[in-house]
Design an enzyme around this catalytic site. Structure first.
Site, PDB file in Angstrom:
ATOM      1  N   HIS A  48     -75.460 -33.262 -67.766  1.00  0.00           N
ATOM      2  CA  HIS A  48     -74.283 -32.402 -67.619  1.00  0.00           C
ATOM      3  C   HIS A  48     -73.400 -32.887 -66.466  1.00  0.00           C
ATOM      4  O   HIS A  48     -72.173 -32.958 -66.602  1.00  0.00           O
ATOM      5  CB  HIS A  48     -74.723 -30.954 -67.402  1.00  0.00           C
ATOM      6  CG  HIS A  48     -73.601 -29.981 -67.355  1.00  0.00           C
ATOM      7  ND1 HIS A  48     -73.221 -29.358 -66.190  1.00  0.00           N
ATOM      8  CD2 HIS A  48     -72.767 -29.525 -68.329  1.00  0.00           C
ATOM      9  CE1 HIS A  48     -72.200 -28.552 -66.458  1.00  0.00           C
ATOM     10  NE2 HIS A  48     -71.908 -28.634 -67.746  1.00  0.00           N
TER      11      HIS A  48
ATOM     12  N   ASP B 132     -70.555 -28.470 -71.706  1.00  0.00           N
ATOM     13  CA  ASP B 132     -71.252 -27.223 -71.399  1.00  0.00           C
ATOM     14  C   ASP B 132     -72.143 -26.757 -72.545  1.00  0.00           C
ATOM     15  O   ASP B 132     -73.277 -26.322 -72.324  1.00  0.00           O
ATOM     16  CB  ASP B 132     -70.244 -26.125 -71.042  1.00  0.00           C
ATOM     17  CG  ASP B 132     -69.589 -26.341 -69.686  1.00  0.00           C
ATOM     18  OD1 ASP B 132     -69.978 -27.286 -68.969  1.00  0.00           O
ATOM     19  OD2 ASP B 132     -68.687 -25.559 -69.339  1.00  0.00           O
TER      20      ASP B 132
END
Length: 145
Positions: free
Chosen positions: A75, A121
């Site tokens: 991420h 996300d």
């Protein structure tokens, strides 16, 4: 105007100038938190991910300690790519998504930064939901040098 009034006015102006330097909280983190809850069906609070391993939370260094920490590194890297290749500000990019039966889904009509950050996300939230959570890896930054 009396001198005391001028002093009060000056104090107010100075305090407002100082307050303008305080950055607001990133809006995107609110959406990311909701995505995490969507993906894990509320089984774990989002706060559990804020200081986990070497990469979950602000910054990151060292080697990821487990699968969940690898999700956080991926991420972080995705946000880095958003900044570099897309010229995005991922912490400030607001996007449209929905919580489906198979987890978070980004709005297909969006392109560019919104879609890129949303995909970062959504992928991370789904990864978090699949990865085991090891309590011993919470708050271990001293091991991440």
């Amino acid at each position: 105007m009396y001198p005391a009034h001028l002093l009060v006015l000056l104090a107010v102006c100075v305090s407002l100038l100082g307050a303008s330097d305080i950055p607001p909280q990133p809006l995107n983190l609110v959406q990311f938190s909701s995505m995490i809850q969507c993906a894990n069906h509320g089984r774990r609070p989002t706060s559990n991910y804020m200081d986990y391993g070497c990469y979950c939370g602000k910054g990151g260094s060292g080697t990821p300690v487990d699968e969940l920490d690898r999700c956080c590194k991926i991420h972080d890297d995705c946000y880095g790519e958003a900044e570099k290749s897309q010229k995005c500000a991922p912490y400030w990019t607001w996007y449209t998504w929905k919580c489906g039966s198979d987890g978070p889904q980004c709005d297909d009509s969006k392109t560019g930064c919104q879609r890129f950050v949303c995909d970062c996300d959504a992928t991370a939230a789904k990864c978090f939901a699949k990865a085991p959570y090891n309590k011993e890896n919470y708050n271990i930054k001293t091991r991440c040098q």
